[in-house]
Design an enzyme around this catalytic site. Structure first.
Site, PDB file in Angstrom:
ATOM      1  N   ARG A   1      -0.512   6.001  10.491  1.00 19.18           N
ATOM      2  CA  ARG A   1      -1.515   6.753   9.664  1.00 19.18           C
ATOM      3  C   ARG A   1      -2.055   7.635  10.855  1.00 19.18           C
ATOM      4  O   ARG A   1      -3.058   8.221  10.720  1.00 19.18           O
ATOM      5  CB  ARG A   1      -2.503   6.344   8.868  1.00 19.18           C
ATOM      6  CG  ARG A   1      -2.089   5.232   7.653  1.00 19.18           C
ATOM      7  CD  ARG A   1      -1.443   6.419   6.532  1.00 19.18           C
ATOM      8  NE  ARG A   1      -1.313   5.721   5.326  1.00 19.18           N
ATOM      9  CZ  ARG A   1      -0.454   4.898   4.945  1.00 19.18           C
ATOM     10  NH1 ARG A   1       0.489   4.680   5.837  1.00 19.18           N
ATOM     11  NH2 ARG A   1      -0.336   4.368   3.825  1.00 19.18           N
TER      12      ARG A   1
ATOM     13  N   SER B   1      -5.795   5.490  -0.327  1.00 15.65           N
ATOM     14  CA  SER B   1      -6.456   4.527   0.432  1.00 15.65           C
ATOM     15  C   SER B   1      -7.429   5.300   0.930  1.00 15.65           C
ATOM     16  O   SER B   1      -7.249   6.289   1.807  1.00 15.65           O
ATOM     17  CB  SER B   1      -5.755   3.918   1.462  1.00 15.65           C
ATOM     18  OG  SER B   1      -4.701   3.458   0.767  1.00 15.65           O
TER      19      SER B   1
ATOM     20  N   GLU C   1      -9.430   6.832   6.273  1.00 19.40           N
ATOM     21  CA  GLU C   1      -8.156   7.140   6.797  1.00 19.40           C
ATOM     22  C   GLU C   1      -8.463   8.711   6.332  1.00 19.40           C
ATOM     23  O   GLU C   1      -7.787   9.396   6.670  1.00 19.40           O
ATOM     24  CB  GLU C   1      -7.303   6.566   5.632  1.00 19.40           C
ATOM     25  CG  GLU C   1      -5.806   6.920   6.051  1.00 19.40           C
ATOM     26  CD  GLU C   1      -4.958   6.723   4.841  1.00 19.40           C
ATOM     27  OE1 GLU C   1      -4.563   7.792   4.174  1.00 19.40           O
ATOM     28  OE2 GLU C   1      -4.541   5.665   4.517  1.00 19.40           O
TER      29      GLU C   1
HETATM   30  N1  EPU Z   1      -5.805  -6.693  -1.947  1.00 19.89           N
HETATM   31  C1  EPU Z   1      -6.737  -7.305  -2.633  1.00 19.89           C
HETATM   32  N2  EPU Z   1      -7.581  -6.494  -3.406  1.00 19.89           N
HETATM   33  C2  EPU Z   1      -7.202  -5.499  -3.976  1.00 19.89           C
HETATM   34  C3  EPU Z   1      -5.779  -4.913  -3.279  1.00 19.89           C
HETATM   35  C4  EPU Z   1      -5.071  -5.612  -2.440  1.00 19.89           C
HETATM   36  O1  EPU Z   1      -7.286  -8.359  -2.088  1.00 19.89           O
HETATM   37  O2  EPU Z   1      -7.889  -4.990  -4.615  1.00 19.89           O
HETATM   38  C5  EPU Z   1      -4.638  -7.258  -1.154  1.00 19.89           C
HETATM   39  C6  EPU Z   1      -3.497  -7.929  -1.590  1.00 19.89           C
HETATM   40  O3  EPU Z   1      -3.604  -9.101  -2.052  1.00 19.89           O
HETATM   41  C7  EPU Z   1      -2.463  -7.672  -0.512  1.00 19.89           C
HETATM   42  C8  EPU Z   1      -3.297  -6.794   0.477  1.00 19.89           C
HETATM   43  O4  EPU Z   1      -4.544  -6.815   0.086  1.00 19.89           O
HETATM   44  O5  EPU Z   1      -2.346  -8.782   0.275  1.00 19.89           O
HETATM   45  C9  EPU Z   1      -2.402  -5.470   0.617  1.00 19.89           C
HETATM   46  O6  EPU Z   1      -2.591  -4.754  -0.554  1.00 19.89           O
HETATM   47  P1  EPU Z   1      -1.428  -3.418  -0.812  1.00 19.89           P
HETATM   48  O7  EPU Z   1       0.046  -4.256  -0.858  1.00 19.89           O
HETATM   49  O8  EPU Z   1      -1.926  -2.881  -2.020  1.00 19.89           O
HETATM   50  O9  EPU Z   1      -1.287  -2.579   0.337  1.00 19.89           O
HETATM   51  P2  EPU Z   1      -2.656  -1.989   1.118  1.00 19.89           P
HETATM   52  O10 EPU Z   1      -2.470  -2.543   2.568  1.00 19.89           O
HETATM   53  O11 EPU Z   1      -3.833  -1.950   0.567  1.00 19.89           O
HETATM   54  C10 EPU Z   1      -1.141   0.143   2.025  1.00 19.89           C
HETATM   55  C11 EPU Z   1      -1.236   1.612   2.165  1.00 19.89           C
HETATM   56  C12 EPU Z   1      -0.990   2.197   0.857  1.00 19.89           C
HETATM   57  C13 EPU Z   1       0.609   1.898   0.571  1.00 19.89           C
HETATM   58  C14 EPU Z   1       0.543   0.495   0.467  1.00 19.89           C
HETATM   59  C15 EPU Z   1       1.957  -0.082   0.244  1.00 19.89           C
HETATM   60  C16 EPU Z   1      -2.926   1.939   3.935  1.00 19.89           C
HETATM   61  C17 EPU Z   1      -4.330   2.071   4.467  1.00 19.89           C
HETATM   62  N3  EPU Z   1      -2.648   1.781   2.774  1.00 19.89           N
HETATM   63  O12 EPU Z   1      -2.379  -0.371   1.255  1.00 19.89           O
HETATM   64  O13 EPU Z   1      -1.132   3.492   1.339  1.00 19.89           O
HETATM   65  O14 EPU Z   1       0.693   2.575  -0.526  1.00 19.89           O
HETATM   66  O15 EPU Z   1       0.084  -0.029   1.613  1.00 19.89           O
HETATM   67  O16 EPU Z   1       2.879   0.207   1.110  1.00 19.89           O
HETATM   68  O17 EPU Z   1      -2.083   1.633   4.853  1.00 19.89           O
HETATM   69  C18 EPU Z   1      -2.492   5.408   1.298  1.00 19.89           C
HETATM   70  O18 EPU Z   1      -2.128   5.622   2.389  1.00 19.89           O
HETATM   71  O19 EPU Z   1      -3.050   6.515   0.729  1.00 19.89           O
HETATM   72  C19 EPU Z   1      -1.797   4.381   0.312  1.00 19.89           C
HETATM   73  C20 EPU Z   1      -2.041   4.414  -0.915  1.00 19.89           C
END
Ligand code: EPU
Length: 337
Positions: free
Chosen positions: A162, A237, A333
């Site tokens: 990012r 995010s 972000e």
């Molecule tokens: N989780 C929680 N609570 C929640 C949501 C998620 O505990 O409410 C845990 C899940 O269990 C999972 C972990 O957090 O183990 C990761 O969650 P997720 O796979 O949804 O991914 P993320 O790390 O929250 C990132 C990106 C997203 C992208 C997804 C999928 C960043 C800041 N965000 O989210 O990007 O869509 O991975 O690749 O890196 C964005 O940048 O706007 C965005 C949506």
């Protein structure tokens, strides 16, 4: 091109925040862009793309320049690859759909990301195991101070998680006017390793997925978890996922054995900010019209009439609680203005 005064920016930011720009211009050509950048009699200038990665907290006493440069062009084809040049004002998801219609592979995991093509390199958009940089060749930019045009290579852009040159040394100095990508036209390499994608494909009984199937799966996953900005204002995010060292990680793991994590380098472990925020009890909470999304704790939402300052206050409260609970600093972000 007309420079308007006191224009509401509500239609131009996906949080749907109603602040005004003192001056506002929409540019549809490189010549218009050069002309407007040359104007000296304004208090300052802000370049606006899709407005999908910003939180506006007050009226802007600036000239806001909306980049509406349009056009998609095939630059070259060789066996297996196609190079395309896309103007900055094109909508990102429309571009992804266009590549899929032409059976060009690479951007399918980045389906349904809000925003414009010109903004995408600034934060090196990424999702489901793919980042923009994986298919990026170069981008054309205009220097704001001199109105000269330059081409930035993959290396020049210094992409990170990012992150890019445009968030550091290059911040506020350039307008990205087009982006060139190299995509596969055959033998597509599919990224379906990311857990939820394979589950989604199995659910749809797809055994031999195409790039179009992957896009369909990503769209369904995003629609389930992430709010549609047209219905519920948000900026995706809100925070980046923090990276900690092994020592910190091991200490935390003793207290939180179920904490998810991803190793990113030898002494670097990424912890999902969503999990930290969720564990602090913020998921689904609401302060007036500012809230935390009920399905993804990393997404802050505007339930209707929240001001940017109210969303910022909620963000700061989340940061403080996460810091006090885990000793980890999470940083936005999105750009806070
Ligand atoms: N989780 C929680 N609570 C929640 C949501 C998620 O505990 O409410 C845990 C899940 O269990 C999972 C972990 O957090 O183990 C990761 O969650 P997720 O796979 O949804 O991914 P993320 O790390 O929250 C990132 C990106 C997203 C992208 C997804 C999928 C960043 C800041 N965000 O989210 O990007 O869509 O991975 O690749 O890196 C964005 O940048 O706007 C965005 C949506």
């Amino acid at each position: 091109m007309k420079i308007q005064e006191n224009v509401s920016l509500q239609p131009y930011n996906t949080f749907g925040i109603n602040v005004k720009a003192r001056y506002f211009a929409e540019v549809t050509s490189i010549d218009e862009l050069a002309w407007v950048l040359k104007q000296k009699s304004y208090p300052g200038k802000l370049i606006l793309g899709g407005g999908s990665n910003m939180l506006l907290t007050a009226d802007l006493d600036l000239l806001v320049i909306l980049i509406s440069l349009k056009g998609k062009e095939v630059v070259s084809r060789d066996d297996g690859h196609t190079v395309i040049k896309i103007m900055a004002g094109e909508n990102w998801h429309d571009l992804v759909l266009w590549t899929l219609e032409h059976d060009l592979g690479g951007l399918e995991n980045l389906s349904l990301i809000p925003g414009s093509v010109g903004s995408a390199p600034i934060q090196n958009i990424g999702a489901y195991g793919v980042e923009l940089k994986d298919h990026f060749v170069s981008c054309e930019v205009m220097d704001i101070a001199t109105q000269t045009q330059h081409t930035f290579s993959l290396e020049d852009c210094k992409f990170g998680y990012r992150d890019s040159y445009f968030k550091h040394e290059g911040k506020g100095r350039f307008v990205i006017t087009s982006v060139t990508f190299r995509l596969t036209s055959q033998n597509h390499s599919l990224h379906k390793g990311y857990g939820t994608i394979s589950t989604e494909l199995e659910k749809a009984k797809v055994l031999h997925p195409t790039i179009q199937d992957i896009s369909g799966a990503v769209i369904r996953i995003r629609q389930q978890k992430l709010p549609d900005p047209a219905i519920l204002g948000n900026s995706g995010s809100f925070f980046k996922n923090p990276v900690v060292n092994t020592n910190t990680y091991e200490k935390l793991q003793l207290s939180y054995p179920n904490m998810p994590s991803y190793k990113v380098a030898d002494d670097e472990i990424k912890i999902p900010a969503a999990w930290l925020i969720d564990t602090c009890g913020f998921k689904g909470m609401r302060r007036g019209d500012a809230g935390v999304h009920e399905h993804q704790a990393l997404v802050l939402v505007n339930h209707g009439k929240a001001t940017g300052a109210e969303i910022l206050r909620l963000a700061q409260q989340i940061q403080e609680t996460v810091k006090n609970t885990f000793g980890i600093a999470i940083v936005p972000e999105v750009n806070v203005l």
